[in-house]
Design a protein around this motif. Structure first.
Motif, PDB file in Angstrom:
ATOM      1  N   ILE A 255       0.839  -1.186   0.000  1.00 36.92           N
ATOM      2  CA  ILE A 255       0.000   0.000   0.000  1.00 36.92           C
ATOM      3  C   ILE A 255       0.882   1.247   0.000  1.00 36.92           C
ATOM      4  O   ILE A 255       1.809   1.360   0.805  1.00 36.92           O
ATOM      5  N   THR A 256       0.585   2.183  -0.899  1.00 32.64           N
ATOM      6  CA  THR A 256       1.371   3.407  -1.041  1.00 32.64           C
ATOM      7  C   THR A 256       0.637   4.584  -0.405  1.00 32.64           C
ATOM      8  O   THR A 256      -0.575   4.514  -0.149  1.00 32.64           O
ATOM      9  N   ASP A 259      -2.378   5.400  -2.350  1.00 31.62           N
ATOM     10  CA  ASP A 259      -3.503   4.505  -2.082  1.00 31.62           C
ATOM     11  C   ASP A 259      -4.282   4.981  -0.860  1.00 31.62           C
ATOM     12  O   ASP A 259      -5.519   4.953  -0.841  1.00 31.62           O
ATOM     13  N   LEU A 262      -6.594   7.830  -1.695  1.00 32.35           N
ATOM     14  CA  LEU A 262      -7.820   7.345  -2.333  1.00 32.35           C
ATOM     15  C   LEU A 262      -8.789   6.756  -1.319  1.00 32.35           C
ATOM     16  O   LEU A 262     -10.004   7.009  -1.362  1.00 32.35           O
ATOM     17  N   LEU A 263      -8.262   5.966  -0.410  1.00 26.92           N
ATOM     18  CA  LEU A 263      -9.111   5.346   0.603  1.00 26.92           C
ATOM     19  C   LEU A 263      -9.766   6.398   1.496  1.00 26.92           C
ATOM     20  O   LEU A 263     -10.934   6.270   1.872  1.00 26.92           O
ATOM     21  N   ARG A 289      -7.328   2.767 -10.516  1.00 29.60           N
ATOM     22  CA  ARG A 289      -6.479   2.745  -9.326  1.00 29.60           C
ATOM     23  C   ARG A 289      -7.179   2.020  -8.172  1.00 29.60           C
ATOM     24  O   ARG A 289      -6.552   1.273  -7.415  1.00 29.60           O
ATOM     25  N   PHE A 290      -8.467   2.236  -8.048  1.00 37.16           N
ATOM     26  CA  PHE A 290      -9.218   1.522  -7.010  1.00 37.16           C
ATOM     27  C   PHE A 290      -9.211   0.019  -7.282  1.00 37.16           C
ATOM     28  O   PHE A 290      -9.070  -0.794  -6.357  1.00 37.16           O
ATOM     29  N   ARG A 292      -6.950  -1.756  -8.810  1.00 37.75           N
ATOM     30  CA  ARG A 292      -5.627  -2.307  -8.489  1.00 37.75           C
ATOM     31  C   ARG A 292      -5.440  -2.406  -6.969  1.00 37.75           C
ATOM     32  O   ARG A 292      -4.894  -3.393  -6.460  1.00 37.75           O
ATOM     33  N   MET A 293      -5.903  -1.381  -6.265  1.00 40.05           N
ATOM     34  CA  MET A 293      -5.752  -1.388  -4.809  1.00 40.05           C
ATOM     35  C   MET A 293      -6.611  -2.478  -4.180  1.00 40.05           C
ATOM     36  O   MET A 293      -6.178  -3.170  -3.248  1.00 40.05           O
ATOM     37  N   ASN A 294      -7.823  -2.655  -4.659  1.00 41.76           N
ATOM     38  CA  ASN A 294      -8.687  -3.722  -4.147  1.00 41.76           C
ATOM     39  C   ASN A 294      -8.026  -5.084  -4.323  1.00 41.76           C
ATOM     40  O   ASN A 294      -8.100  -5.953  -3.444  1.00 41.76           O
ATOM     41  N   LYS A 296      -4.797  -5.662  -4.466  1.00 43.52           N
ATOM     42  CA  LYS A 296      -3.671  -5.775  -3.530  1.00 43.52           C
ATOM     43  C   LYS A 296      -4.154  -6.129  -2.127  1.00 43.52           C
ATOM     44  O   LYS A 296      -3.512  -6.905  -1.420  1.00 43.52           O
ATOM     45  N   ARG A 302     -14.619  -1.188  -3.172  1.00 43.05           N
ATOM     46  CA  ARG A 302     -14.067  -0.050  -2.427  1.00 43.05           C
ATOM     47  C   ARG A 302     -14.547  -0.031  -0.983  1.00 43.05           C
ATOM     48  O   ARG A 302     -13.800   0.310  -0.061  1.00 43.05           O
TER      49      ARG A 302
END
Length: 317
Positions: A255-256, A259, A262-263, A289-290, A292-294, A296, A302
């Motif tokens: 997680i960056t 990220d 966005l959250l 981007r969401f 990709r994050m989901n 990860k 979301r």
């Protein structure tokens, strides 16, 4: 069989290996899978618990003539516990924290102790970690026989934050009595329960159990002063575990900071269009981007990503 991905911190499980070690656990902060059963101490349950147990010699016993009241009457009593608790935040590893835990238990005047951190999902106990200052055989039996399902002390901690003498709890059935009888054989004839809560939703909870083999030791006029100092130790241990779990989650899921931004937007109810306008990118870029994050985080949408981030303290709600 479902192919759905599981979060590195929130996958459901059905095996419960218990590792008793003085060193680092290799998978702290992550629930195990049914195939992770290399430990000689394992069991299966509908709750699916994970155990990480640091063990060492029990704390030094008070002298036979010493009561709790005489112990806490020492004007240095709270300062000793505070000095130990203050060192926990800066500790870099689990063995150091476990050593401080043992020192804190001794300073409080207990002769045995357990610190357990657990996750409560929809009222069910889903994952659990232990630090022990008692006979590790207790932990093995506790896990093997599935006592966590009927543990009245854990049930109390899941719904209350006030420290309490364990003898004040009502034991509703024989399953409860078996759990308490096992604890008594491990040195918890008299016990104090010190819950520690934090975080949104209060799903991640800890419990410090202080024990004595002397009947009625904690049912003493010194209890109010012990409760204040014990709370301090319990909260510092709890906060250290949460910080460690956050670090592990960020590292394992990669997680960056972007990220997390966005959250936080999603947590505040912002639409993709609003987020895109504020960040001066396209709406499709935000959606990608969401996604990709989901992936990860191992969640499906979301909302679940935000719920996980809030639970582990990655963002504020």
């Amino acid at each position: 069989m479902s192919n759905a991905k599981k979060s590195p911190a929130a996958a459901s499980v059905s095996a419960s290996p218990c590792t008793l070690t003085n060193g680092e656990s290799s998978n702290v902060g992550e629930r195990t899978t049914p195939s992770d059963s290399s430990s000689p101490c394992s069991t299966s349950s509908s709750s699916g618990m994970q155990k990480h147990c640091g063990t060492s010699n029990p704390p030094t016993a008070p002298s036979p003539a010493e009561t709790l009241l005489t112990r806490v009457a020492d004007e240095r009593y709270p300062a000793r516990v505070a000095t130990i608790a203050a060192q926990i935040t800066a500790a870099n590893d689990q063995p150091t924290v476990h050593t401080l835990f043992l020192e804190g238990v001794t300073a409080l005047g207990a002769t045995s102790a357990v610190f357990v951190s657990f996750v409560r999902d929809d009222g069910d106990l889903a994952a659990c970690r232990f630090m022990l200052a008692c006979d590790p055989a207790w932990a093995r039996i506790y896990v093997q026989e599935g006592h966590f399902v009927h543990d009245p002390w854990l049930a109390y901690a899941a719904h209350h934050s006030e420290p309490i003498v364990a003898s004040a709890l009502n034991l509703l059935d024989n399953d409860h009595r078996r759990v308490i009888d096992l604890a008594a054989r491990a040195g918890f004839v008299s016990a104090v329960l010190v819950p520690a809560h934090s975080g949104a939703g209060h799903s991640r909870i800890s419990l410090l159990c202080l024990g004595s083999a002397t009947p009625g030791y904690f049912e003493d006029a010194g209890l109010p002063r012990l409760r204040v100092s014990a709370r301090m130790l319990a909260l510092e241990l709890h906060d250290w575990w949460l910080a460690r779990i956050r670090r592990d989650l960020i590292a394992k899921a990669r997680i960056t900071p972007a990220d997390l931004v966005l959250l936080q937007h999603e947590c505040q109810g912002h639409s993709s269009k609003k987020i895109a306008n504020e960040m001066q990118v396209s709406k499709s870029s935000i959606n990608s981007r969401f996604q990709r994050m989901n992936a990860k985080l191992g969640v499906g949408n979301r909302r679940m990503a935000v719920q996980l981030a809030v639970e582990f303290g990655l963002i504020l709600k």
